[in-house]
Design a protein around this motif. Structure first.
Motif, PDB file in Angstrom:
ATOM      1  N   PRO A  36       0.796  -1.230   0.000  1.00  0.00           N
ATOM      2  CA  PRO A  36       0.000   0.000   0.000  1.00  0.00           C
ATOM      3  C   PRO A  36       0.833   1.288   0.000  1.00  0.00           C
ATOM      4  CG  PRO A  36      -0.442  -1.331   1.980  1.00  0.00           C
ATOM      5  CD  PRO A  36       0.509  -2.101   1.119  1.00  0.00           C
ATOM      6  N   ASP A  37       1.946   1.305   0.685  1.00  0.00           N
ATOM      7  CA  ASP A  37       2.793   2.503   0.670  1.00  0.00           C
ATOM      8  C   ASP A  37       3.452   2.683  -0.688  1.00  0.00           C
ATOM      9  OD1 ASP A  37       2.276   3.268   3.347  1.00  0.00           O
ATOM     10  OD2 ASP A  37       3.765   1.812   4.060  1.00  0.00           O
ATOM     11  N   ALA A  38       3.880   1.589  -1.301  1.00  0.00           N
ATOM     12  CA  ALA A  38       4.484   1.666  -2.630  1.00  0.00           C
ATOM     13  C   ALA A  38       3.473   2.180  -3.649  1.00  0.00           C
ATOM     14  CB  ALA A  38       5.032   0.301  -3.048  1.00  0.00           C
ATOM     15  N   VAL A  39       2.225   1.774  -3.524  1.00  0.00           N
ATOM     16  CA  VAL A  39       1.175   2.249  -4.427  1.00  0.00           C
ATOM     17  C   VAL A  39       1.063   3.768  -4.331  1.00  0.00           C
ATOM     18  CG1 VAL A  39      -1.337   2.302  -4.792  1.00  0.00           C
ATOM     19  CG2 VAL A  39      -0.161   0.108  -4.504  1.00  0.00           C
ATOM     20  N   ARG A  40       0.961   4.279  -3.125  1.00  0.00           N
ATOM     21  CA  ARG A  40       0.820   5.727  -2.929  1.00  0.00           C
ATOM     22  C   ARG A  40       2.036   6.490  -3.462  1.00  0.00           C
ATOM     23  NH1 ARG A  40       0.576   6.130   2.923  1.00  0.00           N
ATOM     24  NH2 ARG A  40       0.191   8.344   2.624  1.00  0.00           N
ATOM     25  N   ILE A  41       3.218   5.944  -3.204  1.00  0.00           N
ATOM     26  CA  ILE A  41       4.446   6.612  -3.657  1.00  0.00           C
ATOM     27  C   ILE A  41       4.561   6.553  -5.177  1.00  0.00           C
ATOM     28  CG2 ILE A  41       6.977   6.525  -3.595  1.00  0.00           C
ATOM     29  CD1 ILE A  41       6.561   5.493  -0.603  1.00  0.00           C
ATOM     30  N   LEU A  50      -7.749   2.012  -3.589  1.00  0.00           N
ATOM     31  CA  LEU A  50      -9.121   1.895  -3.095  1.00  0.00           C
ATOM     32  C   LEU A  50      -9.362   0.535  -2.448  1.00  0.00           C
ATOM     33  CD1 LEU A  50     -11.105   3.604  -5.989  1.00  0.00           C
ATOM     34  CD2 LEU A  50     -10.698   4.490  -3.672  1.00  0.00           C
ATOM     35  N   GLN A  51      -8.772  -0.511  -3.011  1.00  0.00           N
ATOM     36  CA  GLN A  51      -8.925  -1.846  -2.433  1.00  0.00           C
ATOM     37  C   GLN A  51      -8.287  -1.917  -1.048  1.00  0.00           C
ATOM     38  OE1 GLN A  51      -7.300  -4.430  -5.425  1.00  0.00           O
ATOM     39  NE2 GLN A  51      -9.127  -4.313  -6.691  1.00  0.00           N
ATOM     40  N   PHE A  52      -7.119  -1.276  -0.878  1.00  0.00           N
ATOM     41  CA  PHE A  52      -6.484  -1.269   0.434  1.00  0.00           C
ATOM     42  C   PHE A  52      -7.345  -0.521   1.440  1.00  0.00           C
ATOM     43  CE2 PHE A  52      -2.366  -1.805  -1.965  1.00  0.00           C
ATOM     44  CZ  PHE A  52      -2.106  -3.080  -1.472  1.00  0.00           C
ATOM     45  N   ILE A  53      -7.959   0.558   1.019  1.00  0.00           N
ATOM     46  CA  ILE A  53      -8.789   1.376   1.915  1.00  0.00           C
ATOM     47  C   ILE A  53     -10.059   0.630   2.299  1.00  0.00           C
ATOM     48  CG2 ILE A  53     -10.204   3.482   2.022  1.00  0.00           C
ATOM     49  CD1 ILE A  53      -8.032   4.786   0.226  1.00  0.00           C
ATOM     50  N   SER A  54     -10.643  -0.110   1.358  1.00  0.00           N
ATOM     51  CA  SER A  54     -11.931  -0.743   1.620  1.00  0.00           C
ATOM     52  C   SER A  54     -11.837  -2.107   2.300  1.00  0.00           C
ATOM     53  CB  SER A  54     -12.711  -0.879   0.307  1.00  0.00           C
ATOM     54  OG  SER A  54     -12.058  -1.763  -0.574  1.00  0.00           O
ATOM     55  N   ARG A  55     -10.631  -2.649   2.437  1.00  0.00           N
ATOM     56  CA  ARG A  55     -10.491  -3.950   3.108  1.00  0.00           C
ATOM     57  C   ARG A  55     -10.790  -3.804   4.596  1.00  0.00           C
ATOM     58  NH1 ARG A  55      -4.811  -5.999   0.780  1.00  0.00           N
ATOM     59  NH2 ARG A  55      -5.521  -6.327  -1.333  1.00  0.00           N
TER      60      ARG A  55
END
Length: 157
Positions: free
Chosen positions: A108-113, A148-153
């Motif tokens: 998730p952090d790599a996605v944001r970066i 979005l998937q990380f947020i909704s889990r």
């Protein structure tokens, strides 16, 4: 999950990571013609309130662009959490773009970066980058979907 930290440590990890990246990228030029560290700091500034994520962001190109720096160097200097994030953002020389992005999407952090990285690059696009703009916009959509998937889990205990 990010390790706990205090404000003094937070300031130090950001400063230490920025200095490490500055030294590692010394003399390197980013595709936009600026020193490479300007790019790294520009991506990282999106994460000032999250010291460990800031450290990953400012170091995101170090393993890829600085062959003298290894994963173990990052572990020794900043710990496993930050090293794993940096490694997730490091594309191997023989790795396809689709495989690389699939790997980034697992962290998730790599996605944001990576989203911040692509947005930074789009804002300073040269002719070569513009030829690949479709690929980058498709990648942004995939990464935003992962975000979005990380947020909704639901949280699992």
């Amino acid at each position: 999950m990010s390790p706990p930290s205090n404000m003094t440590l937070d300031r130090d990890i950001r400063s230490l990571a920025a200095e490490f990246a500055r030294n590692a990228h010394a003399g390197q030029i980013h595709r936009d013609g600026q020193p490479a560290i300007v790019h790294s700091l520009g991506v990282a500034e999106n994460f000032m309130e999250e010291p460990e994520v800031y450290a990953i962001a400012v170091l995101h190109d170090v393993l890829e662009d600085c062959p003298e720096i290894t994963y173990d160097h990052i572990v020794d200097e900043f710990g496993t959490f930050i090293a794993v994030g940096v490694l997730a953002l490091t594309r191997a020389k023989d790795e396809s773009w689709s495989h690389y992005i699939a790997r980034v999407r697992q962290n998730p952090d790599a996605v944001r970066i990576k989203i911040a990285d692509i947005q930074y690059n789009i804002g300073r696009a040269d002719e070569k980058f513009l030829r690949k703009l479709g690929m980058y916009t498709d990648t942004l959509a995939q990464l935003q979907e992962s975000q979005l998937q990380f947020i909704s889990r639901p949280c699992q205990i």
